[in-house]
Design a protein around this motif. Structure first.
Motif, PDB file in Angstrom:
ATOM      1  N   VAL A   5      28.488  -3.354   5.891  1.00 57.93           N
ATOM      2  CA  VAL A   5      27.507  -2.308   5.546  1.00 57.93           C
ATOM      3  C   VAL A   5      26.292  -2.917   4.861  1.00 57.93           C
ATOM      4  O   VAL A   5      25.146  -2.551   5.149  1.00 57.93           O
ATOM      5  CB  VAL A   5      28.174  -1.251   4.653  1.00 57.93           C
ATOM      6  CG1 VAL A   5      27.140  -0.302   4.066  1.00 57.93           C
ATOM      7  CG2 VAL A   5      29.207  -0.458   5.448  1.00 57.93           C
ATOM      8  N   PHE A   6      26.537  -3.877   3.935  1.00 61.71           N
ATOM      9  CA  PHE A   6      25.417  -4.495   3.227  1.00 61.71           C
ATOM     10  C   PHE A   6      24.520  -5.266   4.202  1.00 61.71           C
ATOM     11  O   PHE A   6      23.282  -5.121   4.173  1.00 61.71           O
ATOM     12  CB  PHE A   6      25.959  -5.428   2.143  1.00 61.71           C
ATOM     13  CG  PHE A   6      24.881  -6.172   1.395  1.00 61.71           C
ATOM     14  CD1 PHE A   6      24.136  -5.541   0.424  1.00 61.71           C
ATOM     15  CD2 PHE A   6      24.606  -7.506   1.694  1.00 61.71           C
ATOM     16  CE1 PHE A   6      23.137  -6.220  -0.253  1.00 61.71           C
ATOM     17  CE2 PHE A   6      23.619  -8.190   1.016  1.00 61.71           C
ATOM     18  CZ  PHE A   6      22.880  -7.544   0.033  1.00 61.71           C
ATOM     19  N   VAL A   7      25.129  -6.095   5.052  1.00 60.94           N
ATOM     20  CA  VAL A   7      24.335  -6.880   6.005  1.00 60.94           C
ATOM     21  C   VAL A   7      23.601  -5.970   6.977  1.00 60.94           C
ATOM     22  O   VAL A   7      22.412  -6.159   7.262  1.00 60.94           O
ATOM     23  CB  VAL A   7      25.247  -7.871   6.753  1.00 60.94           C
ATOM     24  CG1 VAL A   7      24.473  -8.570   7.871  1.00 60.94           C
ATOM     25  CG2 VAL A   7      25.815  -8.902   5.784  1.00 60.94           C
ATOM     26  N   TYR A   8      24.292  -4.967   7.493  1.00 62.81           N
ATOM     27  CA  TYR A   8      23.667  -4.040   8.438  1.00 62.81           C
ATOM     28  C   TYR A   8      22.483  -3.317   7.791  1.00 62.81           C
ATOM     29  O   TYR A   8      21.423  -3.170   8.405  1.00 62.81           O
ATOM     30  CB  TYR A   8      24.703  -3.033   8.929  1.00 62.81           C
ATOM     31  CG  TYR A   8      24.145  -1.991   9.854  1.00 62.81           C
ATOM     32  CD1 TYR A   8      23.900  -2.276  11.191  1.00 62.81           C
ATOM     33  CD2 TYR A   8      23.851  -0.716   9.389  1.00 62.81           C
ATOM     34  CE1 TYR A   8      23.378  -1.320  12.044  1.00 62.81           C
ATOM     35  CE2 TYR A   8      23.325   0.247  10.227  1.00 62.81           C
ATOM     36  CZ  TYR A   8      23.087  -0.057  11.555  1.00 62.81           C
ATOM     37  OH  TYR A   8      22.567   0.896  12.383  1.00 62.81           O
ATOM     38  N   ASP A   9      22.659  -2.882   6.542  1.00 63.26           N
ATOM     39  CA  ASP A   9      21.594  -2.149   5.866  1.00 63.26           C
ATOM     40  C   ASP A   9      20.376  -3.040   5.647  1.00 63.26           C
ATOM     41  O   ASP A   9      19.231  -2.632   5.905  1.00 63.26           O
ATOM     42  CB  ASP A   9      22.112  -1.614   4.533  1.00 63.26           C
ATOM     43  CG  ASP A   9      21.072  -0.790   3.803  1.00 63.26           C
ATOM     44  OD1 ASP A   9      20.725   0.283   4.298  1.00 63.26           O
ATOM     45  OD2 ASP A   9      20.597  -1.250   2.741  1.00 63.26           O
ATOM     46  N   GLN A  10      20.613  -4.265   5.178  1.00 61.92           N
ATOM     47  CA  GLN A  10      19.496  -5.150   4.883  1.00 61.92           C
ATOM     48  C   GLN A  10      18.762  -5.586   6.160  1.00 61.92           C
ATOM     49  O   GLN A  10      17.526  -5.506   6.241  1.00 61.92           O
ATOM     50  CB  GLN A  10      20.002  -6.391   4.120  1.00 61.92           C
ATOM     51  CG  GLN A  10      20.582  -6.075   2.747  1.00 61.92           C
ATOM     52  CD  GLN A  10      19.548  -5.486   1.814  1.00 61.92           C
ATOM     53  OE1 GLN A  10      18.408  -5.924   1.783  1.00 61.92           O
ATOM     54  NE2 GLN A  10      19.932  -4.474   1.052  1.00 61.92           N
ATOM     55  N   VAL A  11      19.522  -6.058   7.155  1.00 59.70           N
ATOM     56  CA  VAL A  11      18.883  -6.563   8.375  1.00 59.70           C
ATOM     57  C   VAL A  11      18.236  -5.425   9.166  1.00 59.70           C
ATOM     58  O   VAL A  11      17.141  -5.581   9.717  1.00 59.70           O
ATOM     59  CB  VAL A  11      19.910  -7.318   9.243  1.00 59.70           C
ATOM     60  CG1 VAL A  11      19.277  -7.809  10.534  1.00 59.70           C
ATOM     61  CG2 VAL A  11      20.484  -8.493   8.462  1.00 59.70           C
TER      62      VAL A  11
END
Length: 597
Positions: A31-37
């Protein structure tokens, strides 16, 4: 054991615990990677769209500037200025002069692209060229002329020509330079709509871009667009940053307004095009998570197998000796915790073998003791026959009162002794009769100091109740109530329907000295502990009754309720359900069809 119980093993718990932790960690990271990228990709797409809009607006301004420059040159041309000044002075020019004027203006048209025609009008709206007769008012609306007058010599863009949908119209008011910039006439320019095609030359709009754009005038008429299908201007105008649907596809709309013309430039970018990178990212995260989950699944299975195998071996050894004599098992594991379990099990086996031997010896001694006790036990029939002989002897001598007391005592003993141990349930009628026999016996001892009443409706008499539940409370009422009075006392036994449907309330009331709140609280505490803290302990006791009620009825009853007022007496009551278990009219319990009386 049900299916869930068979699956609820330590191995499965450890395995599921590992998997749960792994899923939480992967989900948080994903979720963190998806949100940031995705935020970065979305911002990049928005910047690209804004850049395209800026470039397209710049191209439009350049095209407008060319037309503005051309019309400014025409309006300041010396020949045009001279002839318009002559017209303004009231000297109409000749047809030949109009021809020369037209030839002069045609030179400018030759150097411009996209211009269909230039038209020149006088201050009174007469057309000087083209050479056909006509007026400005018949060509454009009065409001357009007023807007051109307010422009004070600036080129005013009106948009689509009402007479020709393929033409765009602009008007400039001509000012006479040599006559203090007075009003000299009007220059009307008509341009082809193709002149405003922006797609091919707008930066960022070529190549593989799927962006489309449209140019609309102030009235919402389409001037230029490369939309795949016809688009209603109302569906795309004033929708900045919103999602619009054109055909069967969703687009993000970006709008820019030209300061020179007031026209609106709308750029539509497909939603799936802007989120294409995000979709790839989502797929990559899902695939990575699935691969990670699979690897963790395999590794967790191997790890749990290594942890559980020694425990399973211990369980197997314990099951092997469960049916026979307990024997110690050999300690073979190299794990410290498993070795500790094996040692503890061996110690437990030694202790249990010792306890088995001790219990075995005690059982033998107890059996011998019980045999002697049974041999010395008095036959209940002998007791009943003896009491019956007393009754007939007293009856022959005319001692009817004593004879009745003997009958009551015989019935009391028979009620307590003559029933089978497992037949613990009777009816309220039986309990009330037993309490009345006890009161008759106590009446002989206390004479006129004791009186009693038993009040019960017929429905309550048939309610099932555990045996010997009322008499101990009656005994308590006499011992601590009536006997503590200076004068005569009364005991009232009631059985009646409760305010709660399906229940019966049994209460025993005396008019003794009563108890204060502290004494009542102490009595409740004694019942909780299971014994009475009274100097006079007789019979089964009120604490025993409390425990039996809770035992038989479990959570259906709260036990005994005590209400006492100092100087007015005490009432002890309890509530029982009407159908637990079934008792017939003769006071016998029926758990099945077999008569167990």
């Amino acid at each position: 054991m049900n299916r869930f119980g068979r699956l609820n093993t330590l191995r499965n718990q450890i395995f599921l615990g590992f998997m749960l932790v792994m899923i939480i960690v992967l989900a948080l990271v994903g979720v963190f990677v998806y949100d940031q990228v995705s935020a970065l990709l979305r911002n990049s797409a928005e910047k690209h769209i804004q850049q395209t809009a800026v470039q397209a607006t710049g191209k439009l301004d350049a095209l407008l500037k060319q037309v503005d420059t051309l019309t400014a040159q025409v309006s300041t041309n010396a020949t045009v200025q001279r002839y318009l000044a002559q017209e303004t002075a009231g000297h109409p020019i000749t047809f030949g002069e109009r021809q020369s004027l037209q030839q002069e203006v045609r030179k400018y048209e030759a150097y411009a692209t996209g211009i269909r025609s230039l038209e020149l009008y006088t201050t009174d709206y007469r057309r000087l060229f083209p050479l056909d007769e006509g007026s400005l008012t018949s060509r454009v609306g009065v409001d357009w002329i007023i807007a051109a007058d307010k422009g004070m010599g600036k080129l005013v863009w009106f948009g689509q020509d009402p007479r020709d949908p393929d033409v765009v119209v602009a008007v400039r008011r001509i000012r006479l330079i040599d006559h203090s910039f007075t009003h000299g006439g009007y220059l009307l320019v008509k341009l082809e709509k193709d002149y405003f095609a922006l797609t091919d030359s707008a930066g960022g709009m070529g190549g593989d871009s799927r962006e489309t754009m449209g140019l609309f005038d102030q009235a919402g008429h389409e001037i230029s667009s490369d939309f795949a299908t016809a688009v209603d201007s109302k569906a795309v105008l004033h929708r900045e940053g919103e999602t619009v649907t054109v055909g069967n596809e969703d687009y993000i709309a970006v709008q820019r307004q030209s300061a020179a013309t007031g026209w609106n430039l709308v750029i539509l970018t497909p939603v799936d095009y802007t989120t294409e990178g995000i979709s790839v990212l989502r797929t990559a995260i899902i695939v990575s998570g699935a691969v990670g989950a699979l690897l963790f699944l395999i590794l967790s299975f191997i790890l749990t197998t290594m942890i559980i195998r020694p425990i399973l071996n211990l369980i197997k050894a314990m099951r092997g000796v469960r049916l026979g004599t307990l024997k110690p098992i050999a300690v073979t594991s190299k794990t410290m915790e498993i070795n500790e379990l094996n040692n503890s099990y061996n110690q437990m086996v030694d202790s249990l073998n010792e306890l088995i031997e001790v219990v075995y010896q005690k059982e033998i001694i107890q059996s011998r003791t019980e045999l002697k006790a049974l041999q010395a036990q008095i036959n209940p029939h002998f007791l009943f026959n003896t009491l019956e002989a007393f009754y007939w002897a007293l009856d022959d001598q005319g001692e009817e009162e004593l004879a009745q007391i003997v009958v009551a005592m015989s019935g009391l003993f028979r009620y307590v002794i003559n029933r089978k141990d497992e037949d613990e349930w009777v009816s309220v009628r039986d309990e009330l009769d037993h309490a009345e026999r006890y009161l008759m016996i106590m009446k002989m001892r206390m004479l006129d100091r004791l009186s009693w009443r038993i009040e019960a409706d017929e429905a309550s008499k048939s309610v099932p109740i555990p045996k010997l539940l009322i008499q101990p409370i009656v005994e308590n009422a006499i011992l601590h109530g009536v006997e503590q009075r200076l004068g005569p006392g009364t005991v009232i036994v009631r059985a009646q329907a409760s305010d709660q449907p399906g229940y019966t309330v049994v209460s025993i009331t005396d008019d003794g000295p009563g108890m204060d709140e502290q004494t009542v609280a102490s009595l409740y505490s004694s019942m909780e502990k299971g014994y009475a803290e009274s100097a006079k302990k007789s019979g089964v006791g009120i604490a025993n009754v409390e425990q039996r009620i809770r035992l038989y009825y479990a959570s259906e009853q709260a036990g005994l309720r005590i209400h006492s007022v100092v100087g007015q007496g005490t009432t002890i009551s309890f509530q029982i359900p009407n159908d637990f278990p079934a008792i017939d009219g003769e006071g016998e319990k029926h758990e099945n069809d077999t008569d167990r009386g």
